[in-house]
Design a protein around this motif. Structure first.
Motif, short mmCIF file in Angstrom:
data_model
loop_
_atom_site.label_atom_id
_atom_site.label_comp_id
_atom_site.label_asym_id
_atom_site.label_seq_id
_atom_site.Cartn_x
_atom_site.Cartn_y
_atom_site.Cartn_z
N PRO A 223 16.55 36.43 30.18
CA PRO A 223 17.76 37.78 30.74
C PRO A 223 17.19 38.40 32.17
CG PRO A 223 17.30 37.89 28.69
CD PRO A 223 16.31 37.12 29.30
N GLN A 224 18.47 38.16 33.19
CA GLN A 224 17.87 39.17 33.94
C GLN A 224 18.42 40.64 33.62
OE1 GLN A 224 20.83 38.02 37.72
NE2 GLN A 224 21.94 37.51 35.77
N LEU A 225 17.26 41.49 34.11
CA LEU A 225 17.02 42.86 33.52
C LEU A 225 17.42 44.01 34.34
CD1 LEU A 225 14.52 42.63 31.35
CD2 LEU A 225 16.66 42.26 30.17
N THR A 226 18.61 43.25 35.56
CA THR A 226 18.98 45.09 36.43
C THR A 226 20.49 44.70 36.49
OG1 THR A 226 18.50 42.97 38.56
CG2 THR A 226 16.78 44.65 37.64
N THR A 227 20.80 43.60 35.97
CA THR A 227 22.68 43.95 36.28
C THR A 227 23.07 44.49 35.08
OG1 THR A 227 22.75 42.34 33.94
CG2 THR A 227 22.13 40.92 36.22
N GLY A 228 22.92 45.18 34.45
CA GLY A 228 23.94 46.57 34.12
C GLY A 228 23.96 48.12 35.34
N ALA A 229 22.34 47.97 35.85
CA ALA A 229 22.81 48.72 36.75
C ALA A 229 23.01 49.34 37.84
CB ALA A 229 21.41 49.46 36.86
N GLN A 230 23.44 47.84 38.47
CA GLN A 230 23.78 46.56 39.51
C GLN A 230 25.71 46.56 39.23
OE1 GLN A 230 22.76 42.88 40.22
NE2 GLN A 230 20.70 43.35 40.11
N ALA A 231 25.96 46.70 37.88
CA ALA A 231 27.79 46.33 37.99
C ALA A 231 27.97 47.82 37.31
CB ALA A 231 27.34 46.19 36.23
N LEU A 232 27.04 48.61 37.22
CA LEU A 232 27.50 50.24 37.11
C LEU A 232 27.34 50.88 38.74
CD1 LEU A 232 27.95 52.45 34.83
CD2 LEU A 232 25.83 53.04 34.46
N ALA A 233 26.08 50.22 39.16
CA ALA A 233 26.96 50.88 40.87
C ALA A 233 27.84 49.79 41.62
CB ALA A 233 25.81 50.99 41.34
N ALA A 234 28.06 49.20 41.14
CA ALA A 234 29.82 48.57 41.83
C ALA A 234 30.95 49.50 41.13
CB ALA A 234 29.98 46.97 41.49
N GLY A 235 30.53 50.00 40.25
CA GLY A 235 32.21 50.44 39.61
C GLY A 235 32.63 49.66 38.48
N ALA A 236 31.62 49.24 37.82
CA ALA A 236 31.83 48.49 36.08
C ALA A 236 33.08 49.75 35.69
CB ALA A 236 31.27 47.89 35.89
N THR A 237 33.98 49.46 34.43
CA THR A 237 34.10 50.55 33.41
C THR A 237 34.00 49.81 32.47
OG1 THR A 237 36.24 48.87 34.03
CG2 THR A 237 36.10 50.46 35.00
#
Lengths: 380, 380
Positions: B247-261
């Motif tokens: 799995p990709q392990l940086t997508t959580g931080a990327q999503a948060l940075a993009a404004g994920a709710t």
């Protein structure tokens, strides 16, 4: 313990529709589905899964991918202590140890208590304060829902004991498999400025002591394997030491306060674990056979219940004390002049290291006991 | 996956004396004993079990009762993130998925990769940074030592990947049991000031997206269960998505940075997990069947390899995408106007909550797919 083929759990007779009320205790987890199992767990845990304590707050309620544990900032670097242990059906407990009608909630509770004991005892042996337990539970589809209820009740009971009051159940995982397998992970904290109690500090001349009498769990195992009814308070106590241990969880901190130089959890038997202290501290250990015999005498009722001759009983009770395992007492070394904490019993002393040329052994003991404790993987 | 009786591992032919060199890879763990297994583990982990990183230092080397993890004091309260997951033989993987000669190191490596993927993906879904893994390994006595070596090699490989560089293996437990069972516990940190990515924040009007295409693990499982040789690069990729996910392990931080709710790990299938977001956020989710069909088309080679008719293939590939499970992608909601992070794919949108009186469902989708993902405990 040898590994036997996996017995299947009894399945309820008759056909149960899958839309039955999910908390019907006679249903299996396979029949009732994951949500019903989770409901039982949430019900049993109550506020143990969410309420903040003085030391830690679960800042995110269980139900997400992971638990967030916020450690109170006390101005020092936060240190957490982590340990994990698995209990497997037929390896660490056997359904046959319980009467048919007790293989649900009663067996579940005992397994919960034992799983918690294993992990919390490890934290105690570091002089750490438990703050969280994570649970991963693998269950055959036929497992009774009541088993799960009993299991979490046992966990809850364990963390309400002295020394574990700050501990919360921080989440976990549920899955299915051919036999019951329970893995707990415990997280502990060390108060600011407190060094952990480790295995490496024993020095020649130190006293070696245990936090309480040994051998009860080993004697209990022998009674269970013999199918003995344990129909006296004394025998029931020995049985319960095996199936539902209740370790003391403040002895690590007490030992440290009394000046302990090394310490560890006694789970694999005194002989094996004393060898570990010896290796870690680069010393040798001499065990005092008189002290062990004194402890062994308390186990003679179990030997009698098993029909052993007096000679067999003397050897067997000594073996339970020295190599029985699963006692979850603390083994610790103290300076020669230190007063041992209340309840601690001296079992030997620390010697200068030997050398291979001497044929010196790490653990010195005269007598007829095997010099092995429990090697969880080696065939016997 | 249904639970089959536990197959026993092949045992080496001939009699092997117990004092054979402990690292002989053909020996079983039962024959070689715990110390030999530990040697293999220490050898495979190298400095992953001890070296300090910028974020954490194991201030006590493995070998004591528990690990001490010291979190660097960054002036804010230290927060750790904890998750645990178990993989069981015959439930999460089957020896028959590997050729006889690959059931040692190759199978062990794959199980190590998958166990790490499960746990690290959970931390990623919280936008946490992994700092420690604990391992509890239950093995039949006949397990090849090479399996253990491969397993730890897989773990080491997993924590060397982008996003897991700060992760260390902090200790664990070894025991025996009737089938292989692996429990990992992962500990993560949240950088100061970063809120975790949770399931509860999705709002009506938000976009719903996944961090990459879905269905590969489901298609891989079907190929494995059919005994297909996966003799093309495309089919081998699908098989590997099931047996050794990365799995990709940086997508959580990327999503948060993009404004994920809101966000969560996609492990039980899109339909089931979208329902969890909906329930946690008290909204409904509409999945876009065109978007799912677009993803499904990429899986047609697997359907063809399995001999499905065109109509069966359309239904089956859509089922893999929507309910296949084990994709370990991130499912996240974003404000309608947000630009999705690179690689993310829109799969639907968040709707106002419905009411039971409407007969409104949490997840709305037209079409012929079962509306269930994977319930790990319910019989099928």
């Amino acid at each position: 313990m040898p590994t036997d083929p996996v017995p299947t759990h009894p399945t309820p007779t008759g056909s149960v529709p899958t839309d039955t009320a999910p908390t019907d205790p006679a249903m299996s987890v396979g029949e009732s589905g994951e949500d019903a199992v989770l409901s039982v767990i949430l019900e049993e845990l109550g506020d143990l899964r969410s309420a903040a304590t003085d030391l830690a707050a679960l800042t995110l309620a269980p139900g997400d991918d992971a638990a967030v544990l916020e450690l109170t900032d006390d101005g020092a670097p936060a240190r957490i202590v982590l340990t994990t242990d698995t209990l497997s059906q037929d390896q660490d407990f056997r359904p046959s140890w319980w009467a048919q009608q007790d293989q649900g909630a009663a067996m579940g509770r005992a397994v919960g208590l034992k799983a918690a004991a294993q992990n919390l005892s490890d934290l105690n042996a570091m002089a750490a304060t438990p703050v969280a337990l994570l649970v991963s539970l693998t269950l055959p589809e036929s497992t009774a829902l009541d088993w799960v209820r009993g299991f979490y009740r046992g966990l809850a009971e364990a963390v309400r004991r002295e020394g574990a009051e700050h501990c919360r159940i921080a989440g976990g995982d549920l899955g299915s498999g051919p036999g019951v397998s329970v893995t707990l992970t415990a997280v502990g904290r060390l108060p600011a400025g407190r060094a952990p109690l480790v295995r490496t500090g024993a020095r020649p001349g130190d006293q070696l002591a245990v936090s309480g009498p040994l051998g009860a769990a080993g004697a209990g195992l022998a009674l269970l394997e013999a199918g003995h009814p344990c129909d006296s308070a004394e025998l029931a106590r020995l049985r319960d030491a095996q199936i539902a241990p209740a370790p003391q969880l403040t002895t690590g901190a007490q030992a440290l306060a009394a000046g302990a130089t090394a310490g560890m959890d006694l789970s694999d038997g005194l002989l094996r674990d004393a060898g570990r202290i010896a290796r870690a501290s680069a010393v040798r250990v001499r065990l005092d056979e008189d002290a062990l015999n004194h402890q062994a005498a308390a186990l003679l009722p179990a030997a009698a219940a098993l029909g052993l001759t007096p000679a067999e009983a003397r050897a067997q009770t000594l073996r339970w004390v020295a190599a029985g395992g699963e006692d979850y007492e603390l083994l610790a070394s103290f300076p020669a002049e230190a007063a041992l904490p209340e309840g601690f019993l001296k079992v030997g002393e620390i010697l200068e290291p030997g050398s291979d040329a001497d044929g010196a052994r790490e653990v010195v003991l005269t007598g007829a006991i095997d010099d092995q404790g429990w090697d969880s993987l080696r065939r016997r």
